[in-house]
Motif scaffolding. Structure first.
Motif, PDB file in Angstrom:
ATOM      1  N   TYR A  52      98.534  48.499  64.259  1.00 39.02           N
ATOM      2  CA  TYR A  52      97.496  48.583  63.215  1.00 39.02           C
ATOM      3  C   TYR A  52      97.766  47.478  62.203  1.00 39.02           C
ATOM      4  O   TYR A  52      98.899  47.297  61.731  1.00 39.02           O
ATOM      5  CB  TYR A  52      97.519  49.936  62.529  1.00 39.02           C
ATOM      6  CG  TYR A  52      96.628  50.000  61.295  1.00 39.02           C
ATOM      7  CD1 TYR A  52      95.257  50.219  61.415  1.00 39.02           C
ATOM      8  CD2 TYR A  52      97.157  49.840  60.018  1.00 39.02           C
ATOM      9  CE1 TYR A  52      94.426  50.262  60.301  1.00 39.02           C
ATOM     10  CE2 TYR A  52      96.342  49.892  58.896  1.00 39.02           C
ATOM     11  CZ  TYR A  52      94.984  50.092  59.036  1.00 39.02           C
ATOM     12  OH  TYR A  52      94.164  50.129  57.914  1.00 39.02           O
ATOM     13  N   LYS A  53      96.702  46.761  61.853  1.00 42.90           N
ATOM     14  CA  LYS A  53      96.761  45.748  60.801  1.00 42.90           C
ATOM     15  C   LYS A  53      95.685  46.067  59.784  1.00 42.90           C
ATOM     16  O   LYS A  53      94.503  46.147  60.136  1.00 42.90           O
ATOM     17  CB  LYS A  53      96.514  44.351  61.358  1.00 42.90           C
ATOM     18  CG  LYS A  53      97.552  43.858  62.340  1.00 42.90           C
ATOM     19  CD  LYS A  53      97.189  42.457  62.843  1.00 42.90           C
ATOM     20  CE  LYS A  53      98.204  41.934  63.844  1.00 42.90           C
ATOM     21  NZ  LYS A  53      97.833  40.579  64.331  1.00 42.90           N
ATOM     22  N   GLY A  54      96.106  46.268  58.540  1.00 41.25           N
ATOM     23  CA  GLY A  54      95.103  46.581  57.538  1.00 41.25           C
ATOM     24  C   GLY A  54      95.701  47.214  56.294  1.00 41.25           C
ATOM     25  O   GLY A  54      96.892  47.087  56.014  1.00 41.25           O
ATOM     26  N   GLU A 105      90.099  48.762  54.856  1.00 42.76           N
ATOM     27  CA  GLU A 105      89.725  48.048  56.077  1.00 42.76           C
ATOM     28  C   GLU A 105      90.948  47.796  56.946  1.00 42.76           C
ATOM     29  O   GLU A 105      92.008  47.409  56.444  1.00 42.76           O
ATOM     30  CB  GLU A 105      89.057  46.723  55.735  1.00 42.76           C
ATOM     31  CG  GLU A 105      87.727  46.865  55.017  1.00 42.76           C
ATOM     32  CD  GLU A 105      86.679  47.568  55.880  1.00 42.76           C
ATOM     33  OE1 GLU A 105      86.529  47.181  57.063  1.00 42.76           O
ATOM     34  OE2 GLU A 105      86.035  48.497  55.367  1.00 42.76           O
ATOM     35  N   GLU A 139      92.358  47.247  61.458  1.00 40.89           N
ATOM     36  CA  GLU A 139      92.098  47.190  62.886  1.00 40.89           C
ATOM     37  C   GLU A 139      93.216  47.924  63.631  1.00 40.89           C
ATOM     38  O   GLU A 139      94.402  47.623  63.460  1.00 40.89           O
ATOM     39  CB  GLU A 139      92.024  45.744  63.371  1.00 40.89           C
ATOM     40  CG  GLU A 139      91.726  45.616  64.865  1.00 40.89           C
ATOM     41  CD  GLU A 139      91.637  44.167  65.313  1.00 40.89           C
ATOM     42  OE1 GLU A 139      91.064  43.924  66.399  1.00 40.89           O
ATOM     43  OE2 GLU A 139      92.144  43.280  64.600  1.00 40.89           O
ATOM     44  N   ILE A 164      94.654  48.730  67.302  1.00 36.73           N
ATOM     45  CA  ILE A 164      94.632  48.324  68.707  1.00 36.73           C
ATOM     46  C   ILE A 164      95.340  49.401  69.525  1.00 36.73           C
ATOM     47  O   ILE A 164      96.543  49.630  69.357  1.00 36.73           O
ATOM     48  CB  ILE A 164      95.322  46.964  68.909  1.00 36.73           C
ATOM     49  CG1 ILE A 164      94.596  45.889  68.074  1.00 36.73           C
ATOM     50  CG2 ILE A 164      95.337  46.570  70.389  1.00 36.73           C
ATOM     51  CD1 ILE A 164      95.273  44.528  68.103  1.00 36.73           C
ATOM     52  N   ARG A 222      90.034  48.866  71.098  1.00 41.28           N
ATOM     53  CA  ARG A 222      90.408  48.673  69.704  1.00 41.28           C
ATOM     54  C   ARG A 222      89.304  49.154  68.782  1.00 41.28           C
ATOM     55  O   ARG A 222      88.129  49.216  69.161  1.00 41.28           O
ATOM     56  CB  ARG A 222      90.719  47.215  69.423  1.00 41.28           C
ATOM     57  CG  ARG A 222      89.506  46.270  69.529  1.00 41.28           C
ATOM     58  CD  ARG A 222      89.914  44.826  69.338  1.00 41.28           C
ATOM     59  NE  ARG A 222      90.842  44.406  70.379  1.00 41.28           N
ATOM     60  CZ  ARG A 222      91.618  43.321  70.277  1.00 41.28           C
ATOM     61  NH1 ARG A 222      91.566  42.587  69.174  1.00 41.28           N
ATOM     62  NH2 ARG A 222      92.390  42.987  71.278  1.00 41.28           N
ATOM     63  N   TYR A 223      89.707  49.521  67.554  1.00 39.04           N
ATOM     64  CA  TYR A 223      88.724  49.909  66.522  1.00 39.04           C
ATOM     65  C   TYR A 223      88.995  49.037  65.309  1.00 39.04           C
ATOM     66  O   TYR A 223      90.135  48.885  64.844  1.00 39.04           O
ATOM     67  CB  TYR A 223      88.870  51.376  66.153  1.00 39.04           C
ATOM     68  CG  TYR A 223      88.101  51.754  64.886  1.00 39.04           C
ATOM     69  CD1 TYR A 223      86.756  52.080  64.949  1.00 39.04           C
ATOM     70  CD2 TYR A 223      88.731  51.770  63.645  1.00 39.04           C
ATOM     71  CE1 TYR A 223      86.050  52.406  63.803  1.00 39.04           C
ATOM     72  CE2 TYR A 223      88.028  52.091  62.493  1.00 39.04           C
ATOM     73  CZ  TYR A 223      86.688  52.408  62.572  1.00 39.04           C
ATOM     74  OH  TYR A 223      85.984  52.729  61.412  1.00 39.04           O
ATOM     75  N   LYS A 224      87.917  48.520  64.723  1.00 44.49           N
ATOM     76  CA  LYS A 224      88.024  47.721  63.517  1.00 44.49           C
ATOM     77  C   LYS A 224      86.969  48.189  62.537  1.00 44.49           C
ATOM     78  O   LYS A 224      85.780  48.239  62.859  1.00 44.49           O
ATOM     79  CB  LYS A 224      87.837  46.237  63.826  1.00 44.49           C
ATOM     80  CG  LYS A 224      88.067  45.330  62.627  1.00 44.49           C
ATOM     81  CD  LYS A 224      87.948  43.859  63.037  1.00 44.49           C
ATOM     82  CE  LYS A 224      88.242  42.952  61.849  1.00 44.49           C
ATOM     83  NZ  LYS A 224      88.164  41.512  62.232  1.00 44.49           N
ATOM     84  N   GLN A 279      89.479  57.148  60.773  1.00 42.28           N
ATOM     85  CA  GLN A 279      88.297  56.286  60.689  1.00 42.28           C
ATOM     86  C   GLN A 279      87.251  56.976  59.823  1.00 42.28           C
ATOM     87  O   GLN A 279      86.952  58.166  60.018  1.00 42.28           O
ATOM     88  CB  GLN A 279      87.717  56.037  62.086  1.00 42.28           C
ATOM     89  CG  GLN A 279      88.651  55.322  63.048  1.00 42.28           C
ATOM     90  CD  GLN A 279      89.259  56.265  64.055  1.00 42.28           C
ATOM     91  OE1 GLN A 279      89.706  57.366  63.688  1.00 42.28           O
ATOM     92  NE2 GLN A 279      89.258  55.866  65.327  1.00 42.28           N
ATOM     93  N   GLY A 282      82.277  51.008  61.321  1.00 45.82           N
ATOM     94  CA  GLY A 282      83.319  50.414  62.140  1.00 45.82           C
ATOM     95  C   GLY A 282      82.771  49.913  63.454  1.00 45.82           C
ATOM     96  O   GLY A 282      81.597  50.145  63.782  1.00 45.82           O
TER      97      GLY A 282
END
Length: 356
Positions: free
Chosen positions: A295-297, A307, A309, A311, A317-319, A327, A331
């Motif tokens: 996860y990056k955010g 916000e 993303e 993976i 993936r969900y962003k 979530q 998105g």
């Protein structure tokens, strides 16, 4: 009696004039007393001369005034049990270990024991006006040089002094069993020193005016070790922590909390690198799982929030928006290169926004 008794009979006859050897021993007794008087005078003069050479001046000059300290007949030995245990474990304080040491951590940056200091008189125990007892060297009525002080509560300090204050390398054993060995300035821990708490916690590092400050390390009873910077006796600045459960953190601290930028590695392989606030992931960061997920955010109070993303694997993936770790909001879900925008609410998709 006296020196005469140490001589043989033959030497005695040669030493005493014949006219004094009479049936009446009165003259002989007077003569013997005279010899003893001269001999004692000789010994006193010799001792004084020796003391004068040693101190370069009469030691009386250095004695404390009676209103400041009262001389005692003997040194107290009834220390508190915790202090006795510490003394038994540590052994005697060895001044020469610090005077002649090549180890920079054993040399004082605050006081140098000079040749002149070595000649100062070492006096018998004195009770000070605050009830403490001091045994050691004095200079012009002040504690100066090598000395030991015992407080009414049983705490014991032994080390170097200057102008009535602990200054230089010294060892303080607190009444509760805590021990500090290191540099002193104006009665305060100042410089490099090691503080051992009675619960087993050990700090090694720099001190400023009785506070852990600068670079140091602290080891806790459970095996956790911190190495890094301190401020006001708290972990503050850059540091790393090796936890007893095999977790690991390297980064910024603020007042004992993980705060700022840092990387945390869990013993099971999880990793987080990014912003921290009060021991929680807070701000932008990247989290990785051992199974490949990442996860990056944004984070807020240890939860994905804002916000980001997520993976799941190379095909999924969900962003989009997150709230309280789920979530939430707009998105995009990507599965096998198929992109589908939608709306989520507390982790559940409630709407697709495309016409697919």
């Amino acid at each position: 009696m006296g020196v005469c008794c140490t001589h043989s009979h033959e030497k005695f006859e040669n030493f005493i004039p014949p006219e004094l050897i009479k049936e009446d021993n009165k003259a002989y007794d007077l003569f013997a007393l005279k010899i003893q008087k001269h001999y004692k005078g000789y010994k006193a003069r010799k001792l004084y001369h020796k003391m004068k050479i040693k101190t370069e001046e009469s030691p009386v000059v250095h004695h404390p005034k009676p209103e400041i300290a009262q001389k005692l007949s003997q040194t107290p030995t009834d220390y508190a049990l915790t202090v006795q245990k510490a003394l038994y474990k540590l052994g005697p304080f060895r001044y020469n270990d610090f005077i002649n040491s090549d180890d920079p951590n054993k040399r004082s940056t605050n006081f140098q024991f000079t040749d002149e200091d070595k000649k100062l008189p070492f006096l018998e125990p004195h009770r000070l006006i605050d009830g403490a007892i001091y045994i050691g060297q004095w200079k012009n009525g002040m504690k100066w040089g090598k000395g030991k002080q015992i407080w009414p509560d049983g705490s014991v300090y032994e080390g170097f002094w200057q102008q009535n204050k602990a200054c230089g390398i010294g060892r303080l054993i607190h009444q509760n069993g805590d021990v500090y060995i290191g540099d002193w300035l104006d009665d305060k821990c100042h410089g490099f020193g090691v503080y051992t708490h009675n619960d087993g916690t050990i700090y090694k590092g720099n001190w400023i005016e009785d506070k852990q400050e600068g670079d140091g390390s602290e080891e806790y009873p459970d095996g956790t070790i911190y190495k890094g910077q301190f401020l006001n006796s708290m972990k503050h600045g850059e540091g790393e922590c090796f936890y007893s459960n095999k977790n690991y953190y390297k980064g910024e601290f603020q007042y004992n909390f993980l705060h700022g930028q840092g990387k945390f590695v869990w013993s099971d392989g999880k990793e987080y690198e990014g912003a921290w606030e009060n021991n929680q992931m807070h701000g932008y960061g990247e989290f990785k799982w051992p199974d490949g997920r990442s996860y990056k955010g944004q984070y807020k109070n240890d939860l994905k929030d804002g916000e980001g993303e997520f993976i799941i694997d190379e095909n999924t993936r969900y962003k989009g928006s997150w709230k309280n770790g789920k979530q939430h909001g707009d998105g995009v879900l990507v599965v096998n290169d198929i992109i589908r925008p939608g709306v989520w609410c507390e982790g559940i998709r409630i709407q697709w926004k495309d016409k697919f």
